[in-house]
Design a protein around this motif. Structure first.
Motif, PDB file in Angstrom:
ATOM      1  N   ASN A   1       0.552  -1.147  -0.220  1.00 55.35           N
ATOM      2  CA  ASN A   1      -0.279  -0.033   0.117  1.00 55.35           C
ATOM      3  C   ASN A   1       1.166   1.554   0.339  1.00 55.35           C
ATOM      4  OD1 ASN A   1      -2.831  -1.258   0.515  1.00 55.35           O
ATOM      5  ND2 ASN A   1      -2.339  -2.125   2.384  1.00 55.35           N
ATOM      6  N   THR A   2       2.317   1.445   0.681  1.00 48.66           N
ATOM      7  CA  THR A   2       2.784   2.561   1.098  1.00 48.66           C
ATOM      8  C   THR A   2       3.911   2.518   0.050  1.00 48.66           C
ATOM      9  OG1 THR A   2       4.531   1.623   2.185  1.00 48.66           O
ATOM     10  CG2 THR A   2       2.375   2.162   3.417  1.00 48.66           C
ATOM     11  N   THR A   3       4.293   3.965   0.085  1.00 48.78           N
ATOM     12  CA  THR A   3       6.044   3.797  -0.830  1.00 48.78           C
ATOM     13  C   THR A   3       6.678   3.439  -0.017  1.00 48.78           C
ATOM     14  OG1 THR A   3       6.107   6.202   0.352  1.00 48.78           O
ATOM     15  CG2 THR A   3       4.568   6.272  -2.128  1.00 48.78           C
ATOM     16  N   GLY A   4       6.939   2.611   0.560  1.00 48.84           N
ATOM     17  CA  GLY A   4       7.989   2.628   1.481  1.00 48.84           C
ATOM     18  C   GLY A   4       8.949   1.768   1.098  1.00 48.84           C
ATOM     19  N   TYR A   5       8.584   0.910  -0.289  1.00 49.67           N
ATOM     20  CA  TYR A   5       8.667   0.013  -1.288  1.00 49.67           C
ATOM     21  C   TYR A   5      10.459   1.352  -1.212  1.00 49.67           C
ATOM     22  CZ  TYR A   5       6.606   1.901  -5.131  1.00 49.67           C
ATOM     23  OH  TYR A   5       7.003   2.873  -6.200  1.00 49.67           O
ATOM     24  N   LYS A   6       9.774   1.997  -1.847  1.00 48.80           N
ATOM     25  CA  LYS A   6      11.056   2.952  -2.381  1.00 48.80           C
ATOM     26  C   LYS A   6      12.076   3.359  -1.918  1.00 48.80           C
ATOM     27  CE  LYS A   6       7.861   5.477  -5.820  1.00 48.80           C
ATOM     28  NZ  LYS A   6       7.277   6.880  -5.079  1.00 48.80           N
ATOM     29  N   HIS A   7      11.894   2.979  -0.559  1.00 50.45           N
ATOM     30  CA  HIS A   7      13.294   3.031   0.626  1.00 50.45           C
ATOM     31  C   HIS A   7      13.318   1.319   1.354  1.00 50.45           C
ATOM     32  CE1 HIS A   7      11.550   7.777   0.284  1.00 50.45           C
ATOM     33  NE2 HIS A   7      10.342   6.895   0.580  1.00 50.45           N
ATOM     34  N   GLY A   8      12.954   1.478   0.856  1.00 53.28           N
ATOM     35  CA  GLY A   8      13.772  -0.489   1.174  1.00 53.28           C
ATOM     36  C   GLY A   8      12.795  -1.217   1.930  1.00 53.28           C
ATOM     37  N   GLU A   9      11.768  -1.081   1.605  1.00 48.17           N
ATOM     38  CA  GLU A   9      10.667  -1.725   2.804  1.00 48.17           C
ATOM     39  C   GLU A   9      10.020  -2.709   2.427  1.00 48.17           C
ATOM     40  OE1 GLU A   9       8.274   0.888   5.381  1.00 48.17           O
ATOM     41  OE2 GLU A   9       9.701   2.393   5.766  1.00 48.17           O
ATOM     42  N   VAL A  10      11.122  -3.787   1.485  1.00 45.20           N
ATOM     43  CA  VAL A  10      10.142  -4.458   0.407  1.00 45.20           C
ATOM     44  C   VAL A  10      11.640  -6.014   1.052  1.00 45.20           C
ATOM     45  CG1 VAL A  10      12.295  -4.080  -1.130  1.00 45.20           C
ATOM     46  CG2 VAL A  10      10.151  -5.414  -1.560  1.00 45.20           C
ATOM     47  N   THR A  11      11.073  -7.020   0.576  1.00 45.51           N
ATOM     48  CA  THR A  11      11.870  -8.499   0.509  1.00 45.51           C
ATOM     49  C   THR A  11      11.798  -9.140  -0.029  1.00 45.51           C
ATOM     50  OG1 THR A  11      11.710  -8.684   4.015  1.00 45.51           O
ATOM     51  CG2 THR A  11      12.132 -10.092   2.118  1.00 45.51           C
ATOM     52  N   THR A  12      12.867  -9.336  -1.113  1.00 48.87           N
ATOM     53  CA  THR A  12      12.323 -10.392  -1.955  1.00 48.87           C
ATOM     54  C   THR A  12      13.374 -11.866  -1.488  1.00 48.87           C
ATOM     55  OG1 THR A  12      14.947  -9.393  -2.377  1.00 48.87           O
ATOM     56  CG2 THR A  12      12.738  -8.263  -3.833  1.00 48.87           C
ATOM     57  N   LEU A  13      12.790 -12.949  -1.799  1.00 48.06           N
ATOM     58  CA  LEU A  13      13.070 -14.418  -1.987  1.00 48.06           C
ATOM     59  C   LEU A  13      13.080 -14.978  -3.854  1.00 48.06           C
ATOM     60  CD1 LEU A  13      10.346 -15.355   0.106  1.00 48.06           C
ATOM     61  CD2 LEU A  13      12.514 -14.883   1.517  1.00 48.06           C
ATOM     62  N   GLN A  14      14.434 -15.695  -3.423  1.00 50.49           N
ATOM     63  CA  GLN A  14      15.073 -16.080  -5.513  1.00 50.49           C
ATOM     64  C   GLN A  14      14.685 -17.187  -4.142  1.00 50.49           C
ATOM     65  OE1 GLN A  14      18.154 -14.927  -7.923  1.00 50.49           O
ATOM     66  NE2 GLN A  14      19.087 -16.960  -6.459  1.00 50.49           N
ATOM     67  N   LEU A  15      13.756 -17.646  -5.543  1.00 51.63           N
ATOM     68  CA  LEU A  15      13.385 -19.276  -5.908  1.00 51.63           C
ATOM     69  C   LEU A  15      14.452 -19.853  -6.719  1.00 51.63           C
ATOM     70  CD1 LEU A  15       9.479 -18.988  -5.091  1.00 51.63           C
ATOM     71  CD2 LEU A  15      11.315 -18.934  -3.760  1.00 51.63           C
ATOM     72  N   SER A  16      14.940 -21.115  -6.095  1.00 53.94           N
ATOM     73  CA  SER A  16      15.513 -21.864  -7.203  1.00 53.94           C
ATOM     74  C   SER A  16      15.188 -22.866  -7.392  1.00 53.94           C
ATOM     75  CB  SER A  16      16.946 -21.307  -7.234  1.00 53.94           C
ATOM     76  OG  SER A  16      17.385 -21.835  -6.304  1.00 53.94           O
ATOM     77  N   MET A  17      15.216 -23.594  -9.045  1.00 56.12           N
ATOM     78  CA  MET A  17      15.187 -24.689  -8.744  1.00 56.12           C
ATOM     79  C   MET A  17      15.496 -25.863 -10.049  1.00 56.12           C
ATOM     80  SD  MET A  17      11.065 -27.471  -9.872  1.00 56.12           S
ATOM     81  CE  MET A  17      10.344 -26.333 -10.549  1.00 56.12           C
ATOM     82  N   SER A  18      16.669 -26.319  -9.603  1.00 57.04           N
ATOM     83  CA  SER A  18      17.293 -27.674 -10.231  1.00 57.04           C
ATOM     84  C   SER A  18      17.101 -29.078 -10.624  1.00 57.04           C
ATOM     85  CB  SER A  18      18.807 -27.308 -10.739  1.00 57.04           C
ATOM     86  OG  SER A  18      18.644 -27.806  -9.406  1.00 57.04           O
ATOM     87  N   SER A  19      16.947 -29.621 -11.700  1.00 59.44           N
ATOM     88  CA  SER A  19      16.596 -31.123 -11.471  1.00 59.44           C
ATOM     89  C   SER A  19      17.317 -31.455 -12.503  1.00 59.44           C
ATOM     90  CB  SER A  19      14.964 -30.872 -11.984  1.00 59.44           C
ATOM     91  OG  SER A  19      14.665 -30.831 -13.500  1.00 59.44           O
ATOM     92  N   SER A  20      17.365 -32.972 -12.480  1.00 58.60           N
ATOM     93  CA  SER A  20      17.181 -34.215 -13.910  1.00 58.60           C
ATOM     94  C   SER A  20      16.406 -35.250 -13.355  1.00 58.60           C
ATOM     95  CB  SER A  20      19.159 -34.407 -12.971  1.00 58.60           C
ATOM     96  OG  SER A  20      18.837 -35.226 -12.016  1.00 58.60           O
ATOM     97  N   LYS A  21      16.834 -36.270 -14.163  1.00 53.23           N
ATOM     98  CA  LYS A  21      16.311 -36.950 -14.665  1.00 53.23           C
ATOM     99  C   LYS A  21      15.801 -37.734 -12.909  1.00 53.23           C
ATOM    100  CE  LYS A  21      16.479 -37.848 -19.402  1.00 53.23           C
ATOM    101  NZ  LYS A  21      16.736 -39.307 -20.841  1.00 53.23           N
TER     102      LYS A  21
END
Length: 803
Positions: free
Chosen positions: A726-746
């Motif tokens: 809702n707020t503009t806090g994201y402009k000031h770093g009030e944000v969390t990011t998660l990098q989801l990763s998946m690797s696979s073989s047979k």
């Protein structure tokens, strides 16, 4: 018309980033090397610029001053060094990305990439012609039959516009035919050329908002090679050549020049209710109150309602912006509060034209705040909503400020949350009507009607921003041009209710996304016509939930109202579909953030992700939500099976059954009334949330990652972005990011989550990963694994420390 092509040009000067030529009648032609792959080209037939300011191109901070920027201001670019080679008949300009050959007599440009591949060539006979009897200017280019032309903003027909002739003129195009009608509501003088043989792409962005024609091969001439042309009815020819080399690169460069999409509040991704019927009723306040109650009664999630213009209607039946009809809505503040009690925001409809009978007409007239007549110092009058009215001139500083103040006093002070700019095409029929131009008076033709639309959006945005400085403004606009994405969301206007519209609205939205306007949607269920059948309504809702904007709206000829509960027999399907929209919000919001940062569209034509696949080049109706989720809509009655082409170069998993298919083939797919066929690209990751009645951090407390590891193996990452929404806090770093990763073989699957930014406290402590039915490979990276009753794997990973 008396078209004139200067017979020859000669080199006049060379500056740090600019090469200037002069024609035999003192015409000025210039090329500015802004980046190695971005070149500005301009032609001033009069020897000087007819309109030396731009509102389309942003400064280095992504902004444009209200009064515009000078066109020759190159401060937003690096202006790299280039090489200029001269001889008597031609010039050669070389950058790190492009080779430009300039023939001088007659003038034409030929563009090559650094591998020597031909990109574009002007038509020599009339490349940079102009009209000696009018201010019309032209740009003719050669055309080959294999070229694909995408973009053009909001245009009817299929995605590829090769062979089409289109007019750029904002028009109130009610009941348009989504396949054939032209022009429509928006003016986007920008398109992408894709060359299938080499896979290269470039865009031409014409910085001219006058009424224009784009002919992509509709016109043929016996004595000329195949060509395409642009004709602008006023101003100068001023365009930017944006070389990709890929389609994605081009789309991102368009956003870099015209500005990135404003990140809206998260609640705007929910269901946005609407109909004109309630506010036009004699007991409007009671009707509006019942909408919120019916949402609760039928368990329909909803986050906003559009307050249509009936609330402004006076006793004479006419609509007067900023006027509350106290007979229909006796207590506006209580009406707004009632919506808020049900956690529903309110967006108020406003229009930029005052009828001559408007109680504030003389006030604005006395400050010369209207668009003015060509010959007299009186307001220019045009037909508008039950009468005759004058359009506000947003290039007049006092009018711009007046508009903001009216919004604050008559709407925002009552608690209205959002502004809905409607009927803002500025359909002023006299091209010579005058505007203030921020102190440099000019005509509505030369400045362009879309400039008024753009500035109206900016004024509405600023009014919200000034009223609630820490909250994200949410503006909706029907009309627009490049740059409108910096301020507003849009929709494709007053569509008609039929299967044909459902189908052809899809490429209309895709074209807007490719043109730099990604936050789009359509009136689900059709605005005009009779009410949709139960099946058409279901299929439209199913299509609509996969668009950035999801709104059900109507003003039907038979007096019916499009509402989620309009057909009890399909209400369970509608409810489940809307609930699924809310479950999708973590994925959808992360796509919004990606678009805000990169300019890549939220919904994407198949060709954007699969340019090597020829079957995707003309695909207009199936699309991708993000890069990995293919949506195959239904646009035929009684359709229970349909063919779906799966792009080559990837494996595809049916979203519901978990069945895998090899790409590069068309499969015959079940299409039960309860759902659309959708497919996830190999290794796709789709974050999902809980069912919610409205967007709320208090209820949004879990995340499930739908994971689709390829049977052949591979890797993929997805950035899940979380903030308060809702707020503009994201402009000031009030944000969390998660990098989801998946690797696979047979043999095995590895999942992982990394905390890449931690500025917002997450309301959940772990992620649940859910795999398709039948997946039985060894799973690594989870702290615990369970099987549900259907044999589907559920794996759990904790949020990394730092939260």
């Amino acid at each position: 018309m008396r078209m004139y092509m200067p017979p020859a040009f000669a080199l006049h000067s060379q500056e740090a980033h600019r090469v200037t030529l002069q024609g035999t009648k003192q015409e000025v032609f210039g090329l500015s090397v802004l980046e190695d792959d971005i070149i500005r080209v301009y032609h001033h037939p009069d020897g000087t610029s007819r309109h030396d300011r731009t509102w389309l191109l942003t400064d280095i901070d992504g902004n444009v001053p209200t009064e515009g920027r000078r066109r020759d201001d190159a401060s937003a670019f690096s202006c790299p060094q280039y090489t200029l080679t001269k001889n008597n008949a031609s010039l050669h300009i070389e950058t790190e990305a492009l080779d430009i050959h300039v023939e001088l007599a007659p003038l034409r440009l030929t563009w090559h990439d650094k591998q020597g591949q031909l990109l574009a060539r002007d038509l020599p006979e009339r490349a940079y012609a102009y009209d000696l009897r009018s201010p019309n200017v032209y740009h003719y280019m050669e055309r080959t039959y294999d070229m694909k032309f995408y973009g053009f903003g909001e245009k009817s027909g299929p995605l590829n516009k090769h062979g089409r002739r289109m007019r750029m003129l904002n028009l109130d195009a009610a009941r348009y035919n989504a396949e054939h009608s032209d022009p429509l509501y928006k003016h986007f003088p920008c398109y992408i050329t894709f060359l299938p043989e080499t896979g290269s792409a470039y865009a031409l962005l014409y910085d001219n908002l006058s009424t224009s024609t784009f002919d992509m091969g509709s016109e043929h001439h016996n004595f000329l090679p195949p060509y395409r042309y642009v004709e602008c009815e006023d101003g100068d020819l001023d365009y930017y050549f944006l070389f990709g080399p890929t389609l994605k690169d081009v789309v991102q460069k368009i956003a870099r020049l015209t500005g990135y999409m404003h990140l809206p509040p998260r609640w705007s991704l929910g269901y946005l209710g609407s109909t004109m019927t309630y506010t036009d009723a004699e007991d409007a306040q009671e009707q509006l109150k019942q909408f919120a109650q019916l949402c609760e009664q039928h368990q329909i999630p909803c986050d906003m309602f559009h307050l249509s213009s009936g609330y402004t209607m006076k006793d004479d039946g006419k609509r007067y912006v900023f006027n509350w009809n106290r007979d229909r809505i006796p207590t506006p503040e209580e009406m707004v509060a009632d919506f808020h009690t049900h956690n529903i925001k309110l967006s108020a409809n406003v229009k930029p034209c005052l009828l001559t009978t408007h109680p504030r007409f003389q006030e604005v007239s006395q400050m010369d705040g209207f668009v003015m007549c060509a010959e007299e110092d009186t307001p220019q009058l045009d037909p508008f909503w039950d009468g005759e009215g004058a359009h506000l001139d947003f290039t007049h500083s006092e009018t711009f400020a007046w508009w903001k103040q009216q919004l604050k006093t008559h709407l925002l002070a009552y608690g209205v949350d959002s502004i809905w700019n409607d009927n803002n095409e500025f359909t002023i029929w006299d091209d010579e009507a005058r505007i203030d131009g921020f102190g440099e008076q000019t005509t509505i033709s030369r400045s362009g009607r879309p400039l008024q639309t753009l500035l109206m959006a900016q004024a509405s945005f600023e009014a919200l921003e000034e009223t609630h400085p820490t909250q994200r403004p949410f503006v909706i606009t029907r009309s627009g041009c490049p740059g409108i994405q910096r301020f507003a969301q849009t929709w494709t206007g007053d569509n008609d209710c039929n299967w044909h519209t459902l189908q052809y609205n899809i490429p209309m939205g895709l074209g807007l996304g490719l043109s730099g306007m990604p936050n789009i949607g359509h009136d689900v269920g059709g605005f005009f016509g009779d009410k949709p059948s139960p099946e058409l309504f279901v299929r439209w809702v199913q299509n609509g939930i996969f668009h950035p904007r999801f709104t059900i709206h109507s003003w039907h000829d038979d007096g019916s109202v499009n509402e989620p509960w309009m057909y009890p027999e399909v209400l369970p399907i509608i409810r489940e579909t809307l609930e699924f929209r809310y479950q999708m919000l973590p994925y959808l919001y992360s796509l919004f953030v990606e678009t805000h940062q990169s300019g890549l569209p939220i919904i994407r034509p198949l060709v954007l992700e699969f340019p090597e696949d020829q079957e995707c080049h003309d695909a207009s109706f199936d699309f991708l939500l993000g890069s990995h989720w293919l949506i195959a809509s239904i646009w035929e009655d009684q359709c229970r099976r349909r063919p779906v082409y799966l792009p080559e170069g990837s494996m595809w998993c049916h979203f519901e059954t978990g069945t895998w298919y090899k790409g590069g083939q068309t499969i015959d797919c079940d299409a039960p009334l309860t759902s659309l066929p959708t497919f996830v690209r190999e290794n796709g990751l789709i974050p999902m949330g809980p069912k919610m009645r409205y967007v709320s951090p208090q209820h949004d407390t879990s995340r499930s990652i739908l994971a689709f590891p390829s049977p052949e193996g591979g890797t993929h990452t997805f950035t899940l972005t979380e903030d308060d929404g809702n707020t503009t806090g994201y402009k000031h770093g009030e944000v969390t990011t998660l990098q989801l990763s998946m690797s696979s073989s047979k043999e095995h699957i590895q999942i992982d989550v990394q905390l890449t930014q931690s500025g917002y406290v997450l309301p959940y402590r772990e992620l649940e990963w859910i795999f398709p039915q039948g997946e039985d490979r060894e799973l690594r990276g989870a702290t615990r694994v369970t099987l549900d009753e259907d044999g589907m794997i559920h794996a759990y990973t904790p949020i990394p420390s730092g939260q």
